[in-house]
Design a protein around this motif. Sequence first.
Motif, PDB file in Angstrom:
ATOM      1  N   VAL A  92       0.830  -1.203   0.000  1.00 23.98           N
ATOM      2  CA  VAL A  92       0.000   0.000   0.000  1.00 23.98           C
ATOM      3  C   VAL A  92       0.870   1.260   0.000  1.00 23.98           C
ATOM      4  O   VAL A  92       0.531   2.254  -0.645  1.00 23.98           O
ATOM      5  N   CYS A  93       1.987   1.228   0.683  1.00 24.00           N
ATOM      6  CA  CYS A  93       2.874   2.399   0.746  1.00 24.00           C
ATOM      7  C   CYS A  93       3.374   2.781  -0.652  1.00 24.00           C
ATOM      8  O   CYS A  93       3.371   3.955  -1.036  1.00 24.00           O
ATOM      9  N   PRO A 139       4.731   5.407   5.636  1.00 24.25           N
ATOM     10  CA  PRO A 139       5.900   4.697   6.186  1.00 24.25           C
ATOM     11  C   PRO A 139       6.894   4.290   5.100  1.00 24.25           C
ATOM     12  O   PRO A 139       6.503   3.959   3.974  1.00 24.25           O
ATOM     13  N   GLU A 140       8.161   4.314   5.457  1.00 20.50           N
ATOM     14  CA  GLU A 140       9.204   3.870   4.528  1.00 20.50           C
ATOM     15  C   GLU A 140       9.157   2.348   4.358  1.00 20.50           C
ATOM     16  O   GLU A 140       9.424   1.829   3.274  1.00 20.50           O
ATOM     17  N   THR A 141       8.820   1.654   5.434  1.00 26.42           N
ATOM     18  CA  THR A 141       8.733   0.191   5.360  1.00 26.42           C
ATOM     19  C   THR A 141       7.398  -0.210   4.735  1.00 26.42           C
ATOM     20  O   THR A 141       6.394   0.495   4.866  1.00 26.42           O
ATOM     21  N   SER A 142       7.388  -1.323   4.061  1.00 29.90           N
ATOM     22  CA  SER A 142       6.207  -1.763   3.334  1.00 29.90           C
ATOM     23  C   SER A 142       5.076  -2.183   4.278  1.00 29.90           C
ATOM     24  O   SER A 142       5.315  -2.737   5.349  1.00 29.90           O
ATOM     25  N   VAL A 143       3.856  -1.865   3.841  1.00 32.40           N
ATOM     26  CA  VAL A 143       2.643  -2.315   4.533  1.00 32.40           C
ATOM     27  C   VAL A 143       1.796  -3.057   3.502  1.00 32.40           C
ATOM     28  O   VAL A 143       1.478  -2.508   2.444  1.00 32.40           O
ATOM     29  N   GLN A 164     -10.401   2.323   4.157  1.00 29.84           N
ATOM     30  CA  GLN A 164     -10.061   1.299   5.147  1.00 29.84           C
ATOM     31  C   GLN A 164      -9.963  -0.059   4.456  1.00 29.84           C
ATOM     32  O   GLN A 164     -10.887  -0.484   3.768  1.00 29.84           O
ATOM     33  N   LEU A 165      -8.812  -0.720   4.632  1.00 28.72           N
ATOM     34  CA  LEU A 165      -8.591  -2.045   4.051  1.00 28.72           C
ATOM     35  C   LEU A 165      -8.099  -2.989   5.145  1.00 28.72           C
ATOM     36  O   LEU A 165      -7.495  -2.548   6.135  1.00 28.72           O
ATOM     37  N   LYS A 166      -8.337  -4.278   4.953  1.00 29.31           N
ATOM     38  CA  LYS A 166      -7.905  -5.255   5.936  1.00 29.31           C
ATOM     39  C   LYS A 166      -6.399  -5.498   5.808  1.00 29.31           C
ATOM     40  O   LYS A 166      -5.897  -5.783   4.716  1.00 29.31           O
ATOM     41  N   LYS A 167      -5.717  -5.407   6.921  1.00 27.91           N
ATOM     42  CA  LYS A 167      -4.277  -5.609   6.950  1.00 27.91           C
ATOM     43  C   LYS A 167      -3.954  -7.083   6.717  1.00 27.91           C
ATOM     44  O   LYS A 167      -4.629  -7.963   7.248  1.00 27.91           O
ATOM     45  N   MET A 168      -2.918  -7.325   5.937  1.00 28.06           N
ATOM     46  CA  MET A 168      -2.537  -8.693   5.617  1.00 28.06           C
ATOM     47  C   MET A 168      -1.664  -9.250   6.719  1.00 28.06           C
ATOM     48  O   MET A 168      -0.703  -8.608   7.169  1.00 28.06           O
ATOM     49  N   SER A 169      -2.008 -10.433   7.183  1.00 28.68           N
ATOM     50  CA  SER A 169      -1.200 -11.075   8.222  1.00 28.68           C
ATOM     51  C   SER A 169       0.015 -11.721   7.549  1.00 28.68           C
ATOM     52  O   SER A 169      -0.088 -12.343   6.492  1.00 28.68           O
ATOM     53  N   TYR A 170       1.151 -11.612   8.167  1.00 27.30           N
ATOM     54  CA  TYR A 170       2.404 -12.118   7.593  1.00 27.30           C
ATOM     55  C   TYR A 170       2.572 -13.597   7.896  1.00 27.30           C
ATOM     56  O   TYR A 170       2.100 -14.094   8.897  1.00 27.30           O
TER      57      TYR A 170
END
Length: 313
Positions: free
Chosen positions: A165-166, A192-196, A307-313
């Motif tokens: 998303v970033c 954020p610089e880190t990926s989401v 608003q989107l659902k965050k992906m679990s790693y």
Amino acid sequence: MSEATILFFLILCIVILIGIILYQQFIFRTGIQTKLQKISGKLKEITDTDSDERVMIFTENQELMELAAQINRLLEHHLKVKAKYRCSEIASKKMLSNISHDIKTPMTVILGYLEIMRVNGTCTDEMLGKIEQKGQNVMELINQFFTLAKLESGDMDLELSKIDVCEICRESILDFYEILTNNDFQVDIDVPETSVYVQGNKEALQRILFNLISNVIRYGAEGKYLGMVLRTDERNVYIDVTDKGKGIDKLFADSVFDRLFTMEDSRNRNIQGNGLGLTIAKNLALQLGGTITLESTPYIKTTFTVQLKKMSY
């Protein structure tokens, strides 16, 4: 008293009791049938007249009361479906009317320039540019119309995959960099610089952000400000797209996502001027398992939040 007399009276009592029971059953069945006939007649009347009435029954029989209650539930559901259909029909007629108008306007310009070219026998670059621009407007409107039709009918299947998303947020801002710079916008980006990651569709999210940023440029230009913030919690990812323009009155906050919302007291004619853009953005967000909400205080802060659902790693 002899045994024969006692036996006679016992038999007589039994016969009387049986007679009473049979009579009560007859009265009960007759009463039930009468009430069922009344219910049937009332249902026929409601159906024939298309009225909004309910079935009323006065009885101590619990089964009949439950039957009447369930019938009334069905009637209420029928009324809701009928009302929804009528609203959809009105919205469809309004949409077709507005689209016809929006197509007619650029087509009138196109035909006007073609007539000038035919009469004068001249063709300038300016004329060709105008014709091309108006032709593109017509094509964009037609494309949006069919996109919305496919979304609402469920015919658009979005292929979901792991997306950053970033990265998409930064790319979306860069796509508008020249326009924002030329129009002296202050741009604040907090990504954020880190990926989401989310489980989504890159093209769909790009389309959503394109529509929201376009909306800022078109209708929030007075504020000369565009903000984009990406934030997360344990379960969701939120993308805030903010401007400081004239905003949208709270009365219309829930209506801006309706097809062809054009209230004059709001920022009217939302994304890309034809009343379809925010509806498409909302439908795409729903297809991705998310949603879009709006908070607006005119000339202070207007924010659309994806608003989107965050992906679990």
